[in-house]
Design an enzyme around this catalytic site. Sequence first.
Site, PDB file in Angstrom:
ATOM      1  N   PRO A  72      13.206  28.394  57.347  1.00  0.00           N
ATOM      2  CA  PRO A  72      12.708  28.664  58.645  1.00  0.00           C
ATOM      3  C   PRO A  72      13.786  29.149  59.560  1.00  0.00           C
ATOM      4  CG  PRO A  72      12.243  26.331  58.539  1.00  0.00           C
ATOM      5  CD  PRO A  72      12.680  26.975  57.333  1.00  0.00           C
ATOM      6  N   LYS A 124      11.076  17.976  58.569  1.00  0.00           N
ATOM      7  CA  LYS A 124      12.444  18.383  58.110  1.00  0.00           C
ATOM      8  C   LYS A 124      13.568  18.038  59.089  1.00  0.00           C
ATOM      9  CE  LYS A 124      14.606  23.173  58.214  1.00  0.00           C
ATOM     10  NZ  LYS A 124      15.610  23.012  59.364  1.00  0.00           N
ATOM     11  N   GLN A 146       7.345  26.286  60.346  1.00  0.00           N
ATOM     12  CA  GLN A 146       8.142  25.204  60.903  1.00  0.00           C
ATOM     13  C   GLN A 146       7.612  25.106  62.358  1.00  0.00           C
ATOM     14  OE1 GLN A 146      10.554  26.254  63.247  1.00  0.00           O
ATOM     15  NE2 GLN A 146      11.185  24.245  63.688  1.00  0.00           N
ATOM     16  N   HIS A 170      20.018  20.567  59.745  1.00  0.00           N
ATOM     17  CA  HIS A 170      19.672  21.761  60.711  1.00  0.00           C
ATOM     18  C   HIS A 170      20.863  22.850  60.385  1.00  0.00           C
ATOM     19  CE1 HIS A 170      16.858  22.777  64.109  1.00  0.00           C
ATOM     20  NE2 HIS A 170      17.493  23.799  64.016  1.00  0.00           N
ATOM     21  N   ALA A 226      14.779  31.220  63.394  1.00  0.00           N
ATOM     22  CA  ALA A 226      14.145  31.951  64.407  1.00  0.00           C
ATOM     23  C   ALA A 226      14.889  33.335  64.717  1.00  0.00           C
ATOM     24  CB  ALA A 226      14.554  31.109  65.638  1.00  0.00           C
ATOM     25  N   SER A 275       9.185  30.445  61.525  1.00  0.00           N
ATOM     26  CA  SER A 275       9.815  29.498  62.526  1.00  0.00           C
ATOM     27  C   SER A 275       8.681  29.654  63.659  1.00  0.00           C
ATOM     28  CB  SER A 275      11.299  29.916  62.982  1.00  0.00           C
ATOM     29  OG  SER A 275      11.562  29.446  64.450  1.00  0.00           O
ATOM     30  N   GLY A 331      20.884  23.647  53.402  1.00  0.00           N
ATOM     31  CA  GLY A 331      21.986  23.432  53.842  1.00  0.00           C
ATOM     32  C   GLY A 331      23.181  23.742  53.100  1.00  0.00           C
TER      33      GLY A 331
END
Length: 360
Positions: free
Chosen positions: A77, A231, A126, A255, A79, A106, A287
């Site tokens: 996800p 998450k 998300q 994140h 934005a 998102s 990540g």
Amino acid sequence: MELLQLAEFETAARTGVPPDVWDYLQGGSGTESTLGANVAAFKRIVVRPRVLVDISARDLGTTLLGTPLDFPVAIAPMAFQRLAHPDGEVAAAAAAREAGTLFIASTFASRTFEEIGTAAGRWWLQVYWLRQRDALRGLLQRATQAGCQALMLTVDAPRLGRRLRDIRNGFTLPPGVSAVNVGSSVMAEAHERDPGSSSLQRHASSEFDPTITWADLAWLRAQAPLPLMLKGIVTAEDTVLAIDHGIDAIVVSNHGGRQLDGAIASLDALPEVVAAAAGRIPVLVDGGVRSGTDVFKALALGAHAVLVGRPVVWGLAHAGQAGVSAVLKLLRDELSEVMALAGRPRIADIDATAVGAAPG
């Protein structure tokens, strides 16, 4: 010229994106040490290839929460994807569908859930926990009606991390880019420029609910009877709590290095979480993934699937849907090649014995 590595997509994407938008997409929090650590963690793991194995056919397929995937990579996800390309999330969702995998939208998607659902076919949402519970309830109802199949609550963002690039740039969402599935009153501050501060950080401070605890998860489940995953889990302690609260899956994530600077790299946290989960629920990770080899390493350390973020945005910025499709194809092709050369022709063959710590 065909782009043959994800790093080449990064280079190609940068030329077409305004500098402040590029910093928003690429940046992390604080000194960006966790941002760098996510990538570096993969370099500390090496593959241990086996030989004299029949690798004439590879099977990359898997199933995640009952959803079959053609390969164990999904779109993380992110934005406001219209910052990277006018088609935004619709282009990325269509590419995911073409690749036989999942798109995760998102809360702050810049295309409607209805458009995303039509393009993706299979998609998850998300969720950020908003102070305005009526707005959050409406968001969940809209997503459910648009065919969302699961919810992914982000739990590492009770407030937004201090992202210095955005602060220096006074980053503000440009006209025409907004979280179209959230009421305009929720998003108003994200469009108000204030030099020396990030509008998104101000917006998050106003709209994110910092009071939520494990006890609130029951309310979320009551709003939308869908599988629920968390998450942002990086410890055994929180893994056990998640299972105790009936969570259906976990995403090991920091994140993308955009929240707590100095937090453990996602790949480094993965074995601890996998051990604590003990096979009771699926564990995903995101990540720092920059190749199919990285995907292989994450699977070997216990991940059921891998979520990819920034490389998807690079593909999107470079060439829209075709760019995202190319990124996903490259990851799939690289994963297939590593599986062949490592003597692990099926996803089920990729276990902890397939990797080791790099010497030194």
